[in-house]
Design an enzyme around this catalytic site. Structure first.
Site, PDB file in Angstrom:
ATOM      1  CG  HIS A  56      33.984  40.087 -47.009  1.00  0.00           C
ATOM      2  ND1 HIS A  56      34.678  39.260 -47.927  1.00  0.00           N
ATOM      3  CD2 HIS A  56      33.734  41.341 -46.620  1.00  0.00           C
ATOM      4  CE1 HIS A  56      34.112  41.350 -48.751  1.00  0.00           C
ATOM      5  NE2 HIS A  56      34.432  42.099 -48.010  1.00  0.00           N
ATOM      6  CG  HIS A  64      37.064  50.037 -47.722  1.00  0.00           C
ATOM      7  ND1 HIS A  64      36.893  51.229 -47.728  1.00  0.00           N
ATOM      8  CD2 HIS A  64      38.076  48.698 -47.341  1.00  0.00           C
ATOM      9  CE1 HIS A  64      35.511  49.300 -47.272  1.00  0.00           C
ATOM     10  NE2 HIS A  64      37.181  48.146 -47.428  1.00  0.00           N
TER      11      HIS A  64
END
Length: 558
Positions: free
Chosen positions: A56, A311
């Site tokens: 991010h 992920h």
């Protein structure tokens, strides 16, 4: 890295090598990235969660410019194909395949998917020029997720005195301020009275442990600012803020390169590629490797494929752990998407911090948790979206080169037949690929790269390792403010300051200093507690000596 894989050379949706359709991404997810729990025996859940902080900080795909393109609904909340699906240029929903035994019985027809805004959408490229996806955050490792990505946002989260970021006090503890739009920022909240934080990045409330790390970084800035304010009472708000920000960024850069990335990429690989310099660190000098000819821009192959591989390490059940390292409670991740209220329930914040450092991560492999492949952002529905299908779809949206094209770019051996892939991945996965794809030339980078056998010392195979090493090298040497750079003495840390950061900055110290009542932590905080990595009292851990930033007020006046 490689030329965009758009059939029309601009931005059209990728096709198979024979001109047909590529396999359905939901079907790929169901057939290859199946739910099977294989946990790490060395690395804890923070190894996965901190990766989201890094991701991010570096990239965020741009959504539609609502003033020009509207806000399309391609697949509605009930999973039905919406009117926009066939008419809006940014719609490319994922059809539910007939084999989907979760969504078909519910009557769902699709998973919503909106294409990333590109240079074409904002008229930055000519009519026939290749489009490039847009990111709305800085590509530098500069904690933009803590400080914001534009001046307006940055000012909105500052307190305005003492160099601090804005916090409010509830139940004796400081928390980031409440968002002014709970329904938008925390769509999982049961009421607008629940905690929903105004943070430097709009994704900060996405999951409980992500929010926990966001708040730790806010607290770290304020901890440093408070110390600098006492050491230098003659400094004004701006001076304290900027210096605290600079130190906090340096701490996280050090954690990333010397503590976190070696787990993913392998220390030897990083040394060989010159991402880290243990010898220079030992001699306590600068690393002057800034290169003005290198761009720190983010490769779409990194953001849309290689780093998304991790992920796979997500756990669907989050463990909240007490100070004596016993289980306080276990919660389903899908119950708390975009609902950070868990942090302020009882000792939730500290229990989540300890859970990060004590719970095993899922293994870096092809197995995925159902909480993110079946229940992603499900809210009050019986099921949700599929993160793996979205990852593959996003790769196509961005026109990523194929798996074979990236192997060629990385000077790795190429194959013509599926059977030859058995040299690089399991026989079972090769069989699955052959059933889904018509040709090895069609295999999505997101898929093929995730299935490769890992390189020694790394948690990825050779194709993703190639991409990740080059990306993190560019981020380092393309940033003249990188914390180890001493070429420009006006912006560099002094050597004593730099070496104190090297000596004292760590994930363990970050967690210790910024929880509410954290008193024990293992020294290597991305690694599970063991006989070789035991719990220590926080005051036994090294720390950055902020006294090295004390300035003589009289000399400063001169």
């Amino acid at each position: 890295m490689v030329r965009s894989n758009y059939p029309n050379g601009v931005n059209s949706w990728p096709k198979a090598s024979d001109g047909g359709e590529l396999p359905n991404t939901r079907e790929i997810s169901m057939k290859i990235f199946i739910p099977k729990h294989k946990v790490e025996h060395k690395w804890n859940l923070n190894t996965q969660q901190w990766g989201q902080i890094v991701a991010h900080d570096l990239s965020l795909t741009a959504g539609p410019d609502v003033t020009k393109l509207g806000r399309p609904v391609c697949c509605d909340d009930n999973g039905r194909i919406a009117e926009d699906a066939s008419t809006h240029p940014l719609c490319h929903h994922i059809p539910i395949p007939p084999s989907d035994d979760v969504h078909i019985p519910e009557g769902r027809e699709c998973l919503n998917f909106i294409r990333t805004s590109s240079t074409k959408d904002i008229n930055c490229t000519g009519l026939h020029d290749r489009a490039a996806p847009l990111s709305v955050v800085t590509s530098y490792m500069d904690l933009s997720l803590t400080y914001g990505n534009d001046e307006k946002h940055a000012k909105a989260i500052r307190e305005g005195s003492g160099g601090r970021l804005w916090t409010t006090v509830r139940n004796g503890y400081e928390w980031p301020p409440q968002s002014g739009n709970v329904k938008k920022d925390c769509i999982g909240a049961h009421s607008t009275d629940e905690p929903c934080y105004l943070l430097g990045d709009g994704r900060g409330n996405q999951s409980p442990q992500l929010t926990t790390l966001h708040i730790i970084l806010v607290n770290e800035h304020n901890r440093i600012a408070d110390a600098l304010s006492k050491l230098n009472p003659h400094w004004d708000d701006e001076k304290i803020y900027q210096e605290a920000r600079r130190i906090a960024i340096a701490e996280t850069q050090h954690i990333n390169y010397y503590e976190y990335l070696p787990i993913l990429l392998g220390k030897r690989n990083m040394v060989a590629k010159k991402l880290i310099y243990p010898d220079v660190r030992a001699t306590k000098g600068y690393v002057n490797d800034y290169d003005p000819n290198v761009s720190a821009a983010i490769y779409k192959e990194y953001a849309s494929a290689a780093f998304r591989h991790f992920h796979t390490m997500i756990r669907g059940q989050l463990e909240l752990i007490t100070e004596d390292r016993t289980l306080a409670q276990s919660v389903r991740l899908s119950d708390w998407f975009n609902r950070p209220a868990l942090l302020e329930k009882d000792n939730g914040f500290d229990d989540l911090i300890r859970g990060l450092s004590y719970q095993e991560a899922d293994k870096s492999d092809e197995y995925w948790d159902l909480e993110v492949t079946r229940n992603l952002f499900k809210g009050n529905r019986s099921s949700g979206s599929d993160l793996r299908a979205m990852d593959i779809q996003r790769g196509r949206d961005h026109g990523l080169g194929t798996y074979m094209q990236l192997r060629a770019h990385c000077n790795l051996p190429l194959v013509d037949r599926f059977e030859e892939l058995k040299r690089y991945m399991s026989k079972e996965n090769v069989k699955k690929l052959k059933k889904l794809y018509e040709s090895v030339e069609d295999i999505d980078l997101v898929v093929g790269g995730s299935l490769e056998n890992h390189q020694p010392g790394a948690l990825v195979g050779p194709t993703f390792l190639c991409i990740l090493l080059q990306q993190f090298l560019n981020i380092r040497i393309g940033d003249r403010y990188f914390y180890e750079n001493g070429q420009d003495q006006e912006i560099a840390f002094t050597l004593p300051q730099l070496n104190s950061i090297r000596y004292g900055a760590s994930m363990a110290r970050l967690l210790c200093d910024n929880g509410h009542k954290i008193t024990w932590m293992q020294r290597r905080a991305f690694e599970l507690v063991s006989d070789k990595n035991p719990l220590l009292r926080c005051d036994e851990l090294h720390e950055v000596n902020l006294k090295l930033w004390q300035e003589d007020a009289k000399s400063n006046d001169n």
